[in-house]
Design a protein around this motif. Structure first.
Motif: not given
Lengths: 343, 343
Positions: A70-72, A77-78, A80, A96-98, B71-72, B77-78, B81, B84, B94
DNA sequence: TTGAAAGCGCTAACAT
DNA sequence: ATGTTAGCGCTTTCAA
C-alpha cells in the motif's frame, strides 16, 4: 507538432534514416555536419522520440516496477518517493502497484509488468507464496530487488539483491535500554509476526532478555494487526493485568496511539507509571507530550539503496555489485522512558 | 517459458498469425474450433502477450501517469493509492513521478509520458507555468485530469476535467464555528497561497469574518512552507503578541505539530487558553490529547473520482461525461476548541 | 471465416 | 561515415 517520426527528421535533414538515428543517439560514426543538420531538423520539427518503438527493438522499456502492499502507508510512501527520485535521475519511469499483500494481485501485477517489459522490479512480497513468480521474473531478465522481506529460497545461484533494515538490532537495543532502566516486564506490540520485520523485532526483543539473564516470562509479545482499536483493546487488557508490564514497545502510529489512549484511560502517566517506546519515528512520536522515545531508520535510504542495487544490475548485469544493504536502526532518546515505578 | 510469441502460438495451433491474433482478442470472426485450438496452444505454451508491441500498433499503452509534487506526502499518497486501485481494475498501470513543484521537472515528466505514449495523465500542477505543456498533452490525445488545482486557461473549448476539494467552504465553516464560540482573533497557518487549496482557504477564512461583520484585522493569515520548524517559530511569534490569537487553524501534520509545540512551550493549554483546529484529519489530529477538531475531506475519493473522470474520457473520447467533481469538506468536532479565555 | 501482407517507429547489422 | 534493409511482436487491412 505531434506525430513527427525519425523518418521526417531524416528527410528534413537530407540524410538517411540510419544516420538520423545514429546522430540522435550516441553520435558515434557521424560527421559533424550530419549531427548538426539532424539536430537542427529535430529541433525545428519538434521531434519527440517514441520510446515504445525503441523499446520494441531494444527490449528495454526504461521503466521499473514497484510492488508494495500500500503506497499510502507512510512506511512505503517514503520508499517509493526516494526510489522514484533515484530512478528518474537515471532516466527510468516508476510504475507502482498496490498488492494489499494479496498473492493473486501480486501475480497479476507481475504479469502486467512482464507484459510491458519493465526492466526491473522493486518488491516487498506479502508472503512467500509467490516465490516462483519472482524467480520467473528474474529468470526472464528483469532484476528483482527485495524490500525488507525474506528473499525467496536460493537456487544455489546468485543471492537476491535486497535492502534490509536491522529491526532485530533495533528491538534489541531498545529492550536493552529499558532493561537497563530497571524494567523487568515489557510488552512488545507489533503486527505481522510472519513477515521479516515483525519476526526480527520479536527475535531481538527476546534476545535482549536472554542476554540480560532475566526471566523471559517478562517479555510479552503481543502480535496484532495495525489498527488503533485493536491496539487499544490489547493495551487495555495488558495494562489491567495483576503484574502489568511497566514498559510498552509499540509500532508506528496506530498501535502507539491505541496504547497511549489506553494508558490515559487507565490514568497511567507516561513515563512515571509507564514507559513507552515507539517503533518507527512518526510525527506522532515526535509531537506527543511527552515526546516518545523511538526507534528510527532511514526510509528514504531504503528506497534509494534499492534503486541503486537495481541500477547496478540494470547496467552491469545480474550478480554485479553488492547484493545486500543492511540499514541500521537508531534509538532516539526522548522523554517517554523512565525507571519503572517502585511497587 | 518466456519469449513465446503469438507466432509460436499460431504455429502450434496450426492456424495463421492473423487468426491467432483474432482468437486471442475479441474472438470475432473466428470459428469455435480455431478459438479452442488457439486458446489451448496459448495455455500450453504459457503465452504472455507483449503489450509493448501491441501498443506500437494500437497507439495506446495501457498506462496512465500521475504527476504530483511528492507521493510521500500523505495528502497525495492516498490519492495515488485510490487512483491506482481504480485504474488497475480497468486494466491500466499507474506511472508516478514526483515534481517537487518544479516546472522543469514537470515538463521532463510530461515528455517522458508522451514518449511512452501514456494514455492519460492525472496531474496537480505546482503553478501555471506549464499550462502549454498540459494543453499540448491533451491536444496529443492523452486526456489530462487536474487534481485540486486551477485548470489551465480555456481555449474556448471543452473544460478541463478536474477534481476539486471545497477548501473554501471548509475554511469558512471552521472559521464560522470558531467565531460562534466567541473568538475574534484567529490565525490561519497554511502553505502555498499561490495554489488553489491555500488561496481558497484564505478566501473562506476571510469570508467568514466579513459575513459575521467582525473586525477583519482579527483574521491573521500566516503563509508559510510546510515545515515543523518554521511553523513552530511562526506560532511562537504569533502567540507571543500582546493581543495574541485565541484560536489557531493549522494545516496538516507538520504545521499543526509546530503550533502545538509552541503552545506547550508557552504553557498555553488547549482548549482552555487556546483553541486549535486542524486542516486535514491526520493521525496526529485524531490521536493527540486533547483530540483536535479537524476539517476532513475524502482523499481516496479524490483519487477515485479522478480515475473515473479519466476512464470516462479514455473510453468515450474527450468531452464525454461530467468534467468536474467537487468534494465536500466536513468539520469533525473533537476536544480542541472552546470559547476564548476571558482576559 | 481465414490467410497473407503491410506497417506501427525505431535500432542494428550489413553493405558500401 | 553513410545508406539500405531487416526485423522487434503485434494488429489490421485486404483478398480469397
Amino acid at each position: 507538432m505531434a506525430g513527427v517520426t525519425i523518418r521526417d527528421v531524416a528527410q528534413a535533414a537530407g540524410v538517411s534514416l540510419g544516420s538520423a538515428s545514429r546522430a540522435l543517439n550516441g553520435g558515434k560514426h557521424v560527421s559533424a555536419r550530419v549531427a548538426r543538420d539532424v539536430a537542427a531538423a529535430a529541433d525545428r520539427l519538434g521531434y519527440q522520440p517514441d520510446f515504445l518503438a525503441r523499446s520494441l527493438r531494444t527490449r528495454s522499456s526504461g521503466m521499473v516496477g514497484c510492488l508494495v502492499s500500500d503506497v499510502a502507508n507512510p512506511l512505503y510512501a517514503s520508499i517509493v518517493q526516494a526510489a522514484e527520485a533515484r530512478l528518474r535521475d537515471a532516466g527510468y519511469l516508476l510504475v507502482v502497484a498496490n498488492t494489499g499483500n494479496d498473492p493473486a494481485r501480486e501475480r497479476a501485477a507481475a504479469a502486467a509488468f512482464r507484459g510491458r517489459r519493465l526492466d526491473g522490479i522493486l518488491v516487498a512480497p506479502g508472503s512467500n507464496a509467490n516465490d516462483k513468480t519472482w524467480r520467473d521474473l528474474a529468470a526472464g531478465g528483469a532484476p528483482v530487488v527485495i524490500l525488507d522481506r525474506d528473499a525467496p529460497a536460493e537456487d544455489g545461484e546468485v543471492p537476491w539483491p535486497s535492502v534490509l533494515v536491522d529491526h532485530r538490532g533495533g528491538a534489541r537495543a531498545a529492550t536493552r535500554y529499558l532493561i537497563g532502566l530497571g524494567h523487568r516486564r515489557i510488552a512488545l506490540l507489533t503486527p505481522g509476526a510472519r513477515m521479516r520485520p515483525g519476526r526480527e523485532r520479536i527475535d531481538g526483543f527476546q534476545a535482549a532478555f536472554a542476554e540480560a539473564g532475566i526471566d523471559p516470562a517478562g517479555a510479552q509479545v503481543c502480535v496484532q494487526e495495525s489498527s488503533m482499536d485493536f491496539a487499544h483493546g490489547d493495551a487495555l487488557a495488558l495494562l489491567g493485568m495483576a503484574s502489568r508490564p511497566t514498559a510498552l514497545v509499540a509500532l508506528g502510529t496506530r498501535i502507539l496511539a491505541g496504547a497511549l489512549r489506553a494508558a490515559r484511560e487507565l490514568r497511567l502517566s507516561v513515563p512515571c507509571d509507564l514507559s513507552m517506546l515507539s517503533i518507527g519515528d512518526t510525527d506522532l512520536a515526535a509531537v506527543h507530550a511527552p515526546a516518545i522515545t523511538a526507534l528510527r531508520w532511514n526510509l528514504e535510504e531504503v528506497g534509494r539503496a534499492a534503486a541503486e542495487l537495481l541500477l547496478q544490475r540494470l547496467r552491469q548485469g545480474p550478480g554485479s555489485g553488492p547484493s545486500r544493504a543492511l540499514l541500521p536502526v537508531d534509538l532516539v532518546l526522548r522523554e517517554s522512558c523512565a525507571p519503572p515505578p517502585t511497587i
